[in-house]
Scaffold this motif. Sequence first.
Motif, short mmCIF file in Angstrom:
data_model
loop_
_atom_site.label_atom_id
_atom_site.label_comp_id
_atom_site.label_asym_id
_atom_site.label_seq_id
_atom_site.Cartn_x
_atom_site.Cartn_y
_atom_site.Cartn_z
N GLU A 164 0.83 -1.21 0.00
CA GLU A 164 0.00 0.00 0.00
C GLU A 164 0.86 1.26 0.00
OE1 GLU A 164 -3.96 -1.39 2.48
OE2 GLU A 164 -2.27 -0.54 3.55
N THR A 165 2.00 1.16 0.66
CA THR A 165 2.82 2.36 0.83
C THR A 165 3.71 2.61 -0.37
OG1 THR A 165 2.84 1.81 3.16
CG2 THR A 165 4.37 3.49 2.45
N GLN A 210 3.73 1.65 -6.90
CA GLN A 210 3.23 2.71 -7.75
C GLN A 210 3.48 2.32 -9.21
OE1 GLN A 210 4.96 6.50 -6.96
NE2 GLN A 210 3.37 7.60 -8.07
N ALA A 211 2.49 2.59 -10.05
CA ALA A 211 2.65 2.23 -11.46
C ALA A 211 3.36 3.36 -12.20
CB ALA A 211 1.28 1.96 -12.08
N TRP A 212 4.13 2.98 -13.15
CA TRP A 212 4.87 3.95 -13.96
C TRP A 212 3.93 4.46 -15.04
CZ3 TRP A 212 9.30 6.39 -13.50
CH2 TRP A 212 9.87 7.00 -14.63
N THR A 213 3.64 5.76 -15.01
CA THR A 213 2.63 6.26 -15.93
C THR A 213 3.17 7.31 -16.88
OG1 THR A 213 1.99 7.78 -14.19
CG2 THR A 213 0.64 5.83 -14.46
N ASN A 214 4.46 7.23 -17.13
CA ASN A 214 5.05 8.19 -18.06
C ASN A 214 4.97 7.62 -19.47
OD1 ASN A 214 6.67 9.80 -19.57
ND2 ASN A 214 8.26 10.01 -18.00
N PRO A 215 4.21 8.27 -20.37
CA PRO A 215 4.04 7.70 -21.70
C PRO A 215 5.28 7.83 -22.58
CG PRO A 215 2.92 9.81 -21.55
CD PRO A 215 3.51 9.54 -20.21
N TYR A 235 10.74 10.65 -5.17
CA TYR A 235 9.79 9.56 -5.38
C TYR A 235 9.94 8.46 -4.35
CZ TYR A 235 9.82 12.21 -9.60
OH TYR A 235 9.77 13.25 -10.45
N PHE A 284 8.24 1.14 -8.32
CA PHE A 284 7.81 1.14 -9.71
C PHE A 284 8.11 -0.20 -10.37
CE2 PHE A 284 8.50 5.70 -8.96
CZ PHE A 284 7.29 6.20 -9.41
N ARG A 343 -1.41 2.64 -6.88
CA ARG A 343 -1.50 3.98 -7.43
C ARG A 343 -1.12 4.00 -8.90
NH1 ARG A 343 2.40 6.42 -3.50
NH2 ARG A 343 2.43 4.24 -2.92
N ILE A 362 -6.69 5.20 2.71
CA ILE A 362 -5.41 5.25 3.42
C ILE A 362 -5.19 6.62 4.05
CG2 ILE A 362 -2.93 5.07 3.07
CD1 ILE A 362 -3.55 3.04 0.87
N VAL A 414 4.26 11.99 -10.94
CA VAL A 414 5.00 10.86 -11.46
C VAL A 414 6.17 11.43 -12.24
CG1 VAL A 414 4.85 9.11 -13.24
CG2 VAL A 414 3.11 9.26 -11.48
N PRO A 415 7.30 10.81 -12.16
CA PRO A 415 8.48 11.40 -12.78
C PRO A 415 8.26 11.67 -14.26
CG PRO A 415 9.04 9.44 -11.56
CD PRO A 415 7.57 9.59 -11.47
N ARG A 448 2.12 13.11 0.67
CA ARG A 448 1.59 11.86 0.15
C ARG A 448 0.40 11.45 0.99
NH1 ARG A 448 7.20 9.75 -1.49
NH2 ARG A 448 7.44 11.63 -2.67
N PHE A 470 -0.24 8.30 0.98
CA PHE A 470 -0.04 6.86 1.01
C PHE A 470 1.06 6.45 1.96
CE2 PHE A 470 -2.26 7.49 -2.88
CZ PHE A 470 -3.12 6.43 -2.93
#
Lengths: 475, 693
Positions: A293-294, A297-302, A319, A338, A405, B501, B602-603, B619, B621
């Motif tokens: 949970e903490t 995190q998914a990598w969402t950079n296209p 991060y 990630f 996330r 959370i 997100v980076p 955060r 989370f």
Amino acid sequence: MATALTSRDEPKTAEYAGDEVSALVLDPGFSSVRAGFAGEDTPKSIVPSFYASTSSGRYFGDHVIDVPREDVEIKNPINRDGIVEDWDAAEALWKHSFAHKLTGVRPNKALTEWLNDPKSVPDLQKAMADAEDTERCLEEHPLFMTEPAWNTAKNREKCAEIALESWAAPAFYLGRTGVMGAFAAGRPTALVLDFGATQVSVTPVHDGMILKKGVMRSNIGGNYMSSQVRNLLAANEPDRITITPHYLVQSKQPVDAGQPANFVPRKFPEAFTAPQPSFRRYQEEKVILEFKETVLQAWTNPNTPFRGQGEVMAREQQYAHPFEFPDGYNQPFSTEGFRLVESMFDGQCYYPPPPGSEEGALYPAPEPQGTIPGLVKASLSQVDVDIRPFLLGNVVITGSGSLIRGLPERIQLELSKMYPSTRVRIQASGMAVERKFGSWIGGSIVASLGTFHQMWISKKEYEEHGASIVEKRCK
Amino acid sequence: MPPFKDEHVLIIAPGSQITAAQLGLPESFTPPRYRFPTRMFPGTKPDEWEPVKIRPKPTPLPGPAEPTSSGEPGDTDQPNGQATNGDLPSSEQANGHPVPSEDVEMKEAPAGEETTAATNPASEAPPKDTPQQEASQQDVPPDAPPDADDETTETFEDDLWSTEGAVYPIREGRIENWSCFFALLSHIYNMMSPPFHMPVLFVAQPCWTSRDHERITQFVFETWKVPAFCLMDAALTACYAYGVPTALVVDVGHGKCDVTAVTDFQVNDIGRGIAIPDCGGHAMTKRLQQVLESDAFTEDMAEQLKRSPICEILPTGVEVPQGISNDAAPNPAAAASTGALDSGINAKDVDGLRPGQAPRGPGIGTMVGEEGLNGNEEENDGVLDVAAIVARDNAAELLARREKEKAEKAAAKKGAAADGLKIVRLRNSERERASFTYVDFLPIEEPATTDGEQKGRKRKREIEVGVERFMAGTPLPGVGEGVIDTIAEAIHHAVLSVPDIALRSTLWENLIILGNGSRIRGFTPSLLSVLHTRYVLSPSTATIFTSELPSNFTTPVATPGTNTPIPGQGGHTLHHPGPHGVNPLLVAATKNMMQPNQHLPVPGQPGSVLDPGIHHIHRGFSQTPNSIKMVKAPDYFPEWKDPSVHGMEEAGFLGAQVAAKVVFIVDQGNSKGFLTRSEYNELGPTGIHDCAI
């Protein structure tokens, strides 16, 4: 408010429409069993599927199974495919899930009071009847159960047998979790991505009917992720991190990040047989859940793929998520969070197990067709070309595992990339509860529909046609 | 529907031991006006129940019309075919005349034989003058029951003293005997003699099933013909009492403990600790009895020991003088600082005095008397005795205070009395754990059960116990952890199960501990200390500079030299490189943390503007807890600050009053907080599930 009552009036006696009986919805999964009455918006009874087994019997329910008892073992009646293996335990567990919070348990006097004192039994005949009565615990409620799409025919019949014979439910129906996930999102046609504990499954649903050929699943659910976390911690530099669950920690001293833990271990009383390893593992899983949970995190950079360039970018401190283990050891995790999620999309990001560990055999690196994009691709290739756009326009994401996330965004990116000519729309509820209990909520909606009443398998039909009616009716 | 009036609201809060009830909301909310023991006695026929024990006279006559069971015929429209004995024995009506101004149906009180016995304590009932009243009670009862016996000419007589054969319809929160439970409700109802236009608020135990809710709803509507009914979860009432929408409610009862995370007045069903067995006051009594088994402790003795001020649960890190308890954490520092002294004392303790204490006869320290030292006696009778119940709830504190008063008196008047000396020592033991006197005296009452007569009930003797009195919270055999550990574990689990959370840290900072089980000395501090030592995250460089520091927080500036940049961790952040210990600035900073927010960039994502200067990102989370805090008790209810109330253990009832005011009077049903009669007629008992609360 229609009738005004003054304080002198005596209200009339009851005249209510007492014939409406609400169905019970039971949604058993690997990590928890959800139960509640149809028509409600959340299940009122949520019980872990794990149970404690000691020499004196089984214990069910949160907290009860967390007590370190002598020689206790933690078991689960469901296997790693999400299929019931131990029917005895499953039946008892499911019964517990609704009896203790919903329908009530009828105290079985024959067992509790009269067992050792035959003289106190007032009426043996009646007592025998009562004792049997406690078995028939669902006589007043039709039962709606969910099952994974890959459940075996034998298991489905067994479910019907338990519901209609042992529990004496007046009616019964089995719904597929994937379909229920679609109903919960209000989509009769959808591609349901269900992130469960054991499996991530992709279920195409068209007009409320499951397209069975298109059901794909892979062993990359929550348990896989936990196994990856274990591999990560074992491979941590410079020292491997061992999880000391809370029940083994008496008190801890604060230490700085990366420093060895300084804690006082719990001492058990003398002559106390320590719980079995499965108990410790179950408690460790709770720590891992918090870790997931903490940190995840998914990598969402296209623009930047994660592997390579992205991994370096994610190393930046902003991060990083610090995580403190129960013994006080703490450390920030940045790129690891990630990468763990990335391994659901890309087998190359798999954290290999430490040598000598069996995690590798249980949870190997996902094959390309076992990753999330692979599953979707395989599933869509099995369905009619014409309905593919409808499915991609209604991608429903459900299951607790999807609460990582950024995961819905990531899936959106991934699918848009795979099907650039189709509009991909993701349906993922923002409410954690709705995703956690997606298939239960769908079941609650379906079972409370008036039109659904003709679908039920009644007890009478079951007695006439036998268990095979389940295959015919619950498609 | 005309609006409800404050004075018509009936509140009932059933518990395993005590059912609290009150008719009408006072101007300022008070502790419950009535406390009924949650028990009934089997009547002459099956499924008939009496509030007092009846027993056949030794010389039985074939008397057909005994007063105890000849009340009006039972209501026939009881649900589930259970012929509940809704009527009360006439004598009881007289007994339970708690507030004379109320209209108890007088026709029901022809047999006044027990009036003398019971009304006196009962009419003195207002809880706030408990101590005095308890003292004065002592004069009344011993001689009264024989009178009653003389006057009774029927086959059966009431036994006001015996609890033998009592049926407790609620066990560990669950209703196990419905006919008995309904009989109790009827008894309470008759005691109140409420008006028709009476909305009812019921405090529901968390472990009650939906089915139970329906049954109670049906009973209330069909037997009492009420216009409106509200069933509210006990955890919610606690939130109402403290006026916080989000709280972690720990309710320690008699046989169980409930741990509930309430978020925005919504109960979280996931991970909720419902009726965790062996975590209540009874488990601690049992444990005390067990460790004192060699001293021939009965359950009653253990119970009184538990309520006495010498019994205490020590926080973790504090060694019991002997150091044999598993509850006390082996904190090396504490052991080092106090251990030597303790062990010296203990040696004496073990070798010298302890063994002699076991075979203590009744003669030592026995007093037969009217002295108002101990009111526990009254709990044992079946009479509706509000005063005794009050006394029971506050027994620990009362005893403590009385001991003190007595000590002062003794010191002033007698001076040399050994009694006074002992008590002075006892007060020391209350205050300083390190310098324990291992010899403590505890008044124990032993009802003479030999001949069933009421003589000699007031016998007292003093029993000394050793360090066992600190072991109420230690594990039972076969279980690896004690009461405190289990509850702490449950709290942690309940918070971690909350799906949102971001709310978890709020929960940790809004802890409510209530329930009469938590009255045992040291319970709350001990629980808090376990939570602190086990679960609170330590401030460290990892947590401070990467997680929750609000962006408007000024970075603490340390002395030059400790600012060593860490490679790969961003150049200019503060880092304390010391291997152990934590920079005090970090501690200061983490204490000031605020609510994290949800957004995390997100980076490299387009559009996410990253100010290179801002390194501290909120955060939602991150891990919890960073701190654990109790909710401050509301200070605008003067009655709850009365010394005899002693804390907010019964705050659930206060909350029930607040909730009743809100639901019935202020809101008037606009938000569907209760089920009305007409809705019930339409929907039936299941309608209760549609109500918002």
